[in-house]
Design an enzyme around this catalytic site. Structure first.
Site, PDB file in Angstrom:
ATOM      1  N   ASP A   1       0.819  -1.225   0.000  1.00  0.00           N
ATOM      2  CA  ASP A   1       0.000   0.000   0.000  1.00  0.00           C
ATOM      3  C   ASP A   1       0.856   1.280   0.000  1.00  0.00           C
ATOM      4  O   ASP A   1       0.364   2.356  -0.312  1.00  0.00           O
ATOM      5  CB  ASP A   1      -0.932   0.034   1.223  1.00  0.00           C
ATOM      6  CG  ASP A   1      -1.788  -1.219   1.343  1.00  0.00           C
ATOM      7  OD1 ASP A   1      -1.927  -1.942   0.331  1.00  0.00           O
ATOM      8  OD2 ASP A   1      -2.300  -1.492   2.443  1.00  0.00           O
TER       9      ASP A   1
ATOM     10  N   ARG B   1     -13.778  -3.566 -25.825  1.00  0.00           N
ATOM     11  CA  ARG B   1     -14.413  -3.500 -24.502  1.00  0.00           C
ATOM     12  C   ARG B   1     -13.706  -2.492 -23.604  1.00  0.00           C
ATOM     13  O   ARG B   1     -12.531  -2.204 -23.777  1.00  0.00           O
ATOM     14  CB  ARG B   1     -14.305  -4.867 -23.821  1.00  0.00           C
ATOM     15  CG  ARG B   1     -15.267  -5.881 -24.377  1.00  0.00           C
ATOM     16  CD  ARG B   1     -15.005  -7.233 -23.781  1.00  0.00           C
ATOM     17  NE  ARG B   1     -16.033  -8.175 -24.196  1.00  0.00           N
ATOM     18  CZ  ARG B   1     -15.870  -9.494 -24.224  1.00  0.00           C
ATOM     19  NH1 ARG B   1     -14.718 -10.029 -23.864  1.00  0.00           N
ATOM     20  NH2 ARG B   1     -16.846 -10.269 -24.600  1.00  0.00           N
TER      21      ARG B   1
ATOM     22  N   HIS C   1      -4.871 -10.672  -4.596  1.00  0.00           N
ATOM     23  CA  HIS C   1      -3.589 -11.099  -4.013  1.00  0.00           C
ATOM     24  C   HIS C   1      -2.518 -11.422  -5.042  1.00  0.00           C
ATOM     25  O   HIS C   1      -1.374 -11.659  -4.651  1.00  0.00           O
ATOM     26  CB  HIS C   1      -3.826 -12.289  -3.075  1.00  0.00           C
ATOM     27  CG  HIS C   1      -4.645 -11.902  -1.880  1.00  0.00           C
ATOM     28  ND1 HIS C   1      -6.012 -11.776  -1.953  1.00  0.00           N
ATOM     29  CD2 HIS C   1      -4.283 -11.560  -0.623  1.00  0.00           C
ATOM     30  CE1 HIS C   1      -6.473 -11.387  -0.772  1.00  0.00           C
ATOM     31  NE2 HIS C   1      -5.443 -11.242   0.053  1.00  0.00           N
TER      32      HIS C   1
HETATM   33  O1  F6P Z   1      -2.240  -4.051   3.372  1.00  0.00           O
HETATM   34  C1  F6P Z   1      -1.941  -4.893   2.308  1.00  0.00           C
HETATM   35  C2  F6P Z   1      -3.200  -5.431   1.684  1.00  0.00           C
HETATM   36  O2  F6P Z   1      -2.837  -6.217   0.562  1.00  0.00           O
HETATM   37  C3  F6P Z   1      -4.236  -4.372   1.287  1.00  0.00           C
HETATM   38  O3  F6P Z   1      -3.908  -3.712   0.088  1.00  0.00           O
HETATM   39  C4  F6P Z   1      -5.485  -5.201   1.231  1.00  0.00           C
HETATM   40  O4  F6P Z   1      -6.627  -4.403   1.433  1.00  0.00           O
HETATM   41  C5  F6P Z   1      -5.303  -6.155   2.357  1.00  0.00           C
HETATM   42  O5  F6P Z   1      -3.909  -6.248   2.594  1.00  0.00           O
HETATM   43  C6  F6P Z   1      -5.855  -7.540   2.087  1.00  0.00           C
HETATM   44  O6  F6P Z   1      -5.690  -8.294   3.231  1.00  0.00           O
HETATM   45  P1  F6P Z   1      -5.862  -9.868   3.322  1.00  0.00           P
HETATM   46  O7  F6P Z   1      -4.606 -10.493   2.783  1.00  0.00           O
HETATM   47  O8  F6P Z   1      -6.020 -10.106   4.774  1.00  0.00           O
HETATM   48  O9  F6P Z   1      -7.026 -10.236   2.475  1.00  0.00           O
END
Ligand code: F6P
Length: 371
Positions: A147, A182, A292
């Site tokens: 972030d 699109r 992720h």
């Molecule tokens: O803080 C890092 C982060 O990847 C954020 O960007 C995201 O909102 C959050 O963690 C997701 O968390 P988790 O891995 O617990 O789903």
């Protein structure tokens, strides 16, 4: 020769760059030449799964491999090539008000014979580290989070690798978007900070970038899309940060659950924007949540290098007994700041100088800071 033991852990959301940081902290601490110069022999113990390792270790079994892992130079030799964290991570919070285990953590630090702890984490993990530091533990922090929202440092591990993922994915989407004429909406992570969306969008040449720091108007988004369409664009890429929202709306959350630090999981704004574009413009629109993927994969060159520098700098601080500090990158230099300085107001995009609120994109003037 004096003997000392360092503990090291990675907490919070994983990312690329953690393993390089661990490797270089370990190598620096165990370097035989440095040890002779300092007349101090260090030992390094990896704590598994973030704070969990110290919360659930049985003090009667301090060597339990489920919770700790002795780190030698041989063991960490290849770690800088790998993503994620070989120590494991968790969002466990020893100071969880519903189940406070901070006393156990303090007790385990003592039972393990650890005299200093290198903590690699973001706001939550470093927040715990700061409280432990006030309780007398010798803490050194290393900043990480895709972030990039920690104040006091211009870089947090994992960010550049995540940007590279965004760019690669957008490049892939462009070909299919173009074939089918699109609009593609790509949702990035970032929580309440727009850095991933903004810099990912700038790097990949996105047409529209929506960030949490500036509430958008769906009408304006659709006008921009139609304007692009009229000028001959076959397709458009819209990047939206998970924390972005239309003016007057609440942020999009996946469900009502919160983690042990009180955070909701954000997400869903990409789908919302995609269907509002399709309804408002008549153009076929798809959305994609990168999720992720942004935290996965091998660290890019920059995260390997920054992990290395941060790891070495953290070991330096331990050797100098300079505790309660976090290594940081500021104005092109590796330095250290009081850990609490990284826990203030989050570092967010400055919309007056870094964002174009009319075009919903990166700035179009750099030296003048004008739009
Ligand atoms: O803080 C890092 C982060 O990847 C954020 O960007 C995201 O909102 C959050 O963690 C997701 O968390 P988790 O891995 O617990 O789903």
């Amino acid at each position: 020769m004096q003997r000392r033991k360092i503990g090291i852990l990675t907490g919070g959301g994983d990312c690329a760059g953690l393993n390089p940081a661990v490797k270089w902290a370990v190598k620096t601490a165990l370097d035989a030449r440095l040890a002779a110069e300092r007349s101090t022999q260090f030992e390094v113990l990896g704590i598994r799964n973030g704070w969990e390792g110290l919360m659930y270790l049985d003090p009667a079994m301090p060597e339990d491999p489920q919770f700790v892992m002795p780190l030698t130079e041989e063991r960490v030799r290849t770690w800088d090539r790998y993503g994620g964290t070989n120590l494991g991570s968790s969002r466990a919070n020893p100071y969880n008000p519903n189940h406070d285990l901070s006393g156990v953590v303090l007790q385990n630090i003592e039972s393990l014979g650890i005299d200093s702890l290198i903590v690699i984490g973001g706001e939550d993990t470093l927040g715990v580290a700061s409280r432990l530091s006030r309780a007398g533990v010798g803490i050194v922090g290393i900043p990480k989070t895709i972030d990039k929202d920690l104040p006091g440092t211009d870089y947090t591990l994992g960010f550049e690798t995540a940007l590279n993922v965004i760019v690669e994915c957008v490049d892939r989407l462009r070909t299919t978007a173009g074939s089918h004429r699109r609009v593609f909406v790509v949702e990035t992570m970032g929580r309440h900070a727009g850095w991933l969306a903004l810099e990912g969008g700038e790097s990949s040449g996105a047409y529209i970038i929506l960030i949490p720091e500036y509430d958008f108007s769906m009408e304006r988004v659709n006008d921009l899309i139609l304007e692009g369409n009229r000028s001959g664009a076959r397709y458009e890429i819209v990047i939206v940060a998970e924390g972005a929202k239309p003016a007057g709306c609440a942020e999009f959350v996946r469900n009502s659950r919160v983690d042990s630090f009180g955070h909701h999981t954000l997400g869903g704004v990409g789908d919302f924007v995609a269907s509002a574009i399709e309804d408002g413009t008549g153009l076929e629109t798809r959305s994609m949540v990168l999720s992720h993927l942004q935290r996965g994969g091998v660290p890019c060159a920059y995260d390997r290098r920054m992990g290395r520098y941060f790891g070495i700098a953290a070991a330096d601080l331990v050797m100098e007994n300079d505790f309660g500090r976090m290594v940081a990158y500021r104005h092109g230099e590796i330095t250290a700041i009081p850990i609490d300085h990284a826990l203030g107001e989050p570092h967010l995009v400055d919309i007056t100088t870094q964002y174009d609120t009319a075009r919903y994109n990166g700035r179009r003037t750099i030296l003048g800071h004008r739009r």
